[in-house]
Motif scaffolding. Structure first.
Motif, PDB file in Angstrom:
ATOM      1  N   HIS A   3       0.841  -1.197   0.000  1.00 53.19           N
ATOM      2  CA  HIS A   3       0.000   0.000   0.000  1.00 53.19           C
ATOM      3  C   HIS A   3       0.868   1.235   0.000  1.00 53.19           C
ATOM      4  O   HIS A   3       1.947   1.248   0.590  1.00 53.19           O
ATOM      5  N   ASP A   4       0.393   2.251  -0.626  1.00 56.10           N
ATOM      6  CA  ASP A   4       1.105   3.515  -0.612  1.00 56.10           C
ATOM      7  C   ASP A   4       0.694   4.265   0.661  1.00 56.10           C
ATOM      8  O   ASP A   4      -0.236   5.061   0.660  1.00 56.10           O
ATOM      9  N   ASN A   5       1.390   3.962   1.768  1.00 54.09           N
ATOM     10  CA  ASN A   5       1.014   4.577   3.048  1.00 54.09           C
ATOM     11  C   ASN A   5       1.159   6.083   3.020  1.00 54.09           C
ATOM     12  O   ASN A   5       0.369   6.799   3.618  1.00 54.09           O
ATOM     13  N   GLU A   6       2.203   6.559   2.332  1.00 52.74           N
ATOM     14  CA  GLU A   6       2.400   8.001   2.219  1.00 52.74           C
ATOM     15  C   GLU A   6       1.170   8.624   1.560  1.00 52.74           C
ATOM     16  O   GLU A   6       0.622   9.601   2.040  1.00 52.74           O
ATOM     17  N   GLY A   7       0.739   8.006   0.468  1.00 50.27           N
ATOM     18  CA  GLY A   7      -0.432   8.501  -0.253  1.00 50.27           C
ATOM     19  C   GLY A   7      -1.667   8.495   0.627  1.00 50.27           C
ATOM     20  O   GLY A   7      -2.456   9.442   0.612  1.00 50.27           O
ATOM     21  N   ASP A   8      -1.846   7.411   1.401  1.00 54.18           N
ATOM     22  CA  ASP A   8      -2.989   7.332   2.318  1.00 54.18           C
ATOM     23  C   ASP A   8      -2.952   8.484   3.314  1.00 54.18           C
ATOM     24  O   ASP A   8      -3.956   9.128   3.578  1.00 54.18           O
ATOM     25  N   LYS A   9      -1.755   8.721   3.874  1.00 51.33           N
ATOM     26  CA  LYS A   9      -1.610   9.787   4.869  1.00 51.33           C
ATOM     27  C   LYS A   9      -1.961  11.142   4.242  1.00 51.33           C
ATOM     28  O   LYS A   9      -2.685  11.937   4.832  1.00 51.33           O
ATOM     29  N   VAL A  13      -5.027  13.767   5.312  1.00 51.92           N
ATOM     30  CA  VAL A  13      -4.789  15.193   5.577  1.00 51.92           C
ATOM     31  C   VAL A  13      -5.675  16.043   4.662  1.00 51.92           C
ATOM     32  O   VAL A  13      -6.353  16.968   5.099  1.00 51.92           O
ATOM     33  N   TRP A  14      -5.674  15.698   3.392  1.00 58.47           N
ATOM     34  CA  TRP A  14      -6.484  16.443   2.411  1.00 58.47           C
ATOM     35  C   TRP A  14      -7.964  16.428   2.813  1.00 58.47           C
ATOM     36  O   TRP A  14      -8.638  17.455   2.768  1.00 58.47           O
ATOM     37  N   ALA A 216      -9.345  16.745  12.334  1.00 62.37           N
ATOM     38  CA  ALA A 216      -8.266  16.518  13.297  1.00 62.37           C
ATOM     39  C   ALA A 216      -6.924  16.209  12.639  1.00 62.37           C
ATOM     40  O   ALA A 216      -5.877  16.387  13.257  1.00 62.37           O
ATOM     41  N   GLN A 217      -6.932  15.713  11.403  1.00 56.89           N
ATOM     42  CA  GLN A 217      -5.663  15.365  10.736  1.00 56.89           C
ATOM     43  C   GLN A 217      -5.120  16.515   9.887  1.00 56.89           C
ATOM     44  O   GLN A 217      -4.124  16.353   9.190  1.00 56.89           O
TER      45      GLN A 217
END
Length: 294
Positions: A3-9, A13-14, A216-217
């Motif tokens: 999984h693209d965890n960076e992308g998920d994060k 945020v978005w 919150a994110q």
């Protein structure tokens, strides 16, 4: 699969930041949640006289609100805080197994989540027998004035932190006037001093919407270090808590905890208190209870 965890994060945020500004649909849903919560608070107030002196009376109050939330909405937005007497000094009191006693206050923090999942978040602090004692009224009035100052600071272009700072300035001044602060209010308000925080404990609000602590994110620069814009929806909720063993205060003040919380919409030239139909001023609170206990 990887999984693209960076992308998920980044996406989380978005999403949080996309929720900072509410559209008309969202504002209308929030108003529904708030109106339903208002009715739920009146159910709770009507339940107070019967709950006094009963074992786990707080739960009788909690149940009255839960029934309203489940009937009119999807659910409660979060675990209701029903804090009689010194339970109000325990910030997230959700055991709700205490007794209501004549002469004490009850702090109630509750919100209805409507079918669309938008939730209100409202706190009122009420005298269990319908009348504030002089000590209770003094602390309550101070919190009311702090909240008023906080609400006045909500407007487009203001820093997000301004309303908290405005509320804290009022509370610190009140503490100074009561002679419990070992330094001046001005000194205490410096970030590195903060002695007033012993009694004020928490931040004075947060974004609100489809989550109780909405957005919150979001990155700090878009939220807590950011600027208010039209369409943002937030709580203003200063509190003041004097623990039962706090010998800096005279005995009649000990065990008093007060919070007043409303749901505030940033408008183009200021703000609207969307939960303003629910009485807040101490005289209006007493009149509200009397009218519902007729």
């Amino acid at each position: 699969p990887s999984h693209d965890n960076e992308g998920d994060k980044d996406f989380v945020v978005w999403l949080s930041e996309a929720r900072l500004i509410k559209d008309k649909f969202e504002i209308d849903e929030m108003q529904k949640a708030i109106d339903s919560t208002h009715r739920g608070f009146e159910d709770m107030i009507r339940a107070i006289p019967n709950a006094v002196g009963k074992k786990r009376g707080e739960r009788l109050i909690e149940g009255a609100f839960f029934t309203r939330a489940r009937h009119e909405g999807n659910d409660i937005g979060y675990d209701s805080i029903i804090a009689a007497g010194s339970h109000a000094c325990i910030l997230h009191w959700i055991k709700n197994d205490g007794e209501l006693r004549d002469g004490e206050l009850i702090l109630i923090d509750a919100g209805v989540e409507v079918e669309s999942l938008y939730t209100s978040d409202i706190t009122r602090t009420l005298p269990i027998n319908g009348k504030f004692t002089p000590a209770q009224r003094k602390i309550y009035t101070l919190v009311y004035e702090a909240q008023e100052a906080g609400i006045k600071a909500v407007k487009p272009g203001a820093k997000y932190r301004d309303f908290h700072n405005a509320a804290m300035a009022v509370l610190a001044k009140g503490l100074e006037e009561m002679g419990v602060l070992p330094v001046s209010a001005e000194e205490s308000l410096k970030p590195e001093v903060g002695l007033h925080r012993r009694w004020t404990v928490h931040g004075s609000g947060h974004m609100l919407g489809i989550d109780v602590h909405d957005c919150a994110q979001a990155r700090n620069e878009t939220y807590i270090d950011g600027v208010l814009e039209e369409g943002m929806l937030l709580t203003v909720e200063p509190g003041f808590y004097i623990h039962p063993d706090d010998t800096l205060f005279p005995a009649e003040y000990r065990g008093i905890g007060v919070r007043i919380e409303d749901d505030i919409l940033v408008t183009k030239d200021g703000c609207i208190n969307m939960s303003g139909a629910m009485p807040r001023h101490p005289d209006e609170v007493e009149a509200w209870l009397a009218s519902l206990w007729k």
